[in-house]
Enzyme design. Sequence first.
Site, PDB file in Angstrom:
ATOM      1  N   ASN A  18      14.962  38.606  -1.340  1.00 50.44           N
ATOM      2  CA  ASN A  18      13.939  39.088  -2.267  1.00 50.44           C
ATOM      3  C   ASN A  18      14.670  39.364  -3.571  1.00 50.44           C
ATOM      4  O   ASN A  18      15.486  40.294  -3.643  1.00 50.44           O
ATOM      5  CB  ASN A  18      13.282  40.363  -1.722  1.00 50.44           C
ATOM      6  CG  ASN A  18      12.287  40.970  -2.676  1.00 50.44           C
ATOM      7  OD1 ASN A  18      12.195  40.597  -3.841  1.00 50.44           O
ATOM      8  ND2 ASN A  18      11.540  41.932  -2.202  1.00 50.44           N
ATOM      9  N   ARG A  20      13.927  40.796  -6.170  1.00 53.02           N
ATOM     10  CA  ARG A  20      13.708  42.115  -6.767  1.00 53.02           C
ATOM     11  C   ARG A  20      14.471  43.220  -6.049  1.00 53.02           C
ATOM     12  O   ARG A  20      14.478  44.363  -6.486  1.00 53.02           O
ATOM     13  CB  ARG A  20      12.222  42.453  -6.762  1.00 53.02           C
ATOM     14  CG  ARG A  20      11.414  41.562  -7.671  1.00 53.02           C
ATOM     15  CD  ARG A  20       9.983  41.987  -7.689  1.00 53.02           C
ATOM     16  NE  ARG A  20       9.207  41.081  -8.530  1.00 53.02           N
ATOM     17  CZ  ARG A  20       7.948  41.250  -8.816  1.00 53.02           C
ATOM     18  NH1 ARG A  20       7.295  42.290  -8.324  1.00 53.02           N
ATOM     19  NH2 ARG A  20       7.314  40.397  -9.580  1.00 53.02           N
ATOM     20  N   CYS A  21      15.105  42.883  -4.950  1.00 51.02           N
ATOM     21  CA  CYS A  21      15.803  43.871  -4.124  1.00 51.02           C
ATOM     22  C   CYS A  21      17.293  43.889  -4.469  1.00 51.02           C
ATOM     23  O   CYS A  21      17.973  42.868  -4.358  1.00 51.02           O
ATOM     24  CB  CYS A  21      15.598  43.533  -2.651  1.00 51.02           C
ATOM     25  SG  CYS A  21      16.562  44.556  -1.526  1.00 51.02           S
ATOM     26  N   SER A  22      17.800  45.054  -4.851  1.00 54.57           N
ATOM     27  CA  SER A  22      19.214  45.157  -5.216  1.00 54.57           C
ATOM     28  C   SER A  22      20.124  44.867  -4.024  1.00 54.57           C
ATOM     29  O   SER A  22      21.183  44.257  -4.187  1.00 54.57           O
ATOM     30  CB  SER A  22      19.521  46.533  -5.800  1.00 54.57           C
ATOM     31  OG  SER A  22      19.295  47.544  -4.838  1.00 54.57           O
ATOM     32  N   ARG A  25      20.296  41.083  -3.632  1.00 55.94           N
ATOM     33  CA  ARG A  25      21.194  40.504  -4.646  1.00 55.94           C
ATOM     34  C   ARG A  25      22.651  40.818  -4.302  1.00 55.94           C
ATOM     35  O   ARG A  25      23.534  39.978  -4.456  1.00 55.94           O
ATOM     36  CB  ARG A  25      20.833  41.001  -6.034  1.00 55.94           C
ATOM     37  CG  ARG A  25      19.491  40.493  -6.533  1.00 55.94           C
ATOM     38  CD  ARG A  25      19.239  40.810  -8.002  1.00 55.94           C
ATOM     39  NE  ARG A  25      19.376  42.226  -8.333  1.00 55.94           N
ATOM     40  CZ  ARG A  25      18.393  43.130  -8.287  1.00 55.94           C
ATOM     41  NH1 ARG A  25      17.177  42.753  -7.909  1.00 55.94           N
ATOM     42  NH2 ARG A  25      18.614  44.384  -8.621  1.00 55.94           N
TER      43      ARG A  25
END
Length: 126
Positions: A18, A20-22, A25
């Site tokens: 995802n 948007r998920c730190s 990433r």
Amino acid sequence: MSISFLSLDPAHAVVYHNSRCSKSRAALAYLADNAPGREVEVIAYLDTPPTKDQLRELIDAMGIPVIAAVRTKEKEFKELGLSKESSDSELLDAMVSHPRLIGRPIVVTEKGVRIARPTEAIEEIL
């Protein structure tokens, strides 16, 4: 369709990601830093969620209960009337229909499957 992680090439990994998920990433960065040369297939699971069977296979490969792979703090969890006592089938159906409920990121290599929380959990399967 099966993920067939046991037949993955040792130079390959799959990340259910995802953007948007730190933590998601961070998992990609961890692989880049700690497994150079490994080909990473990124699956944007919010756009292309795994099937119920694929989720079951991933969770079974992790050796965890289904509820441990569910993001129980997401609003959908409560809105759907789910609880920690919900059946595995109910939880899997909810994760397929509402992929934000899937614990993330999920990393798959030839050595196994992990939810990369903490990110260093990836080391166990490199």
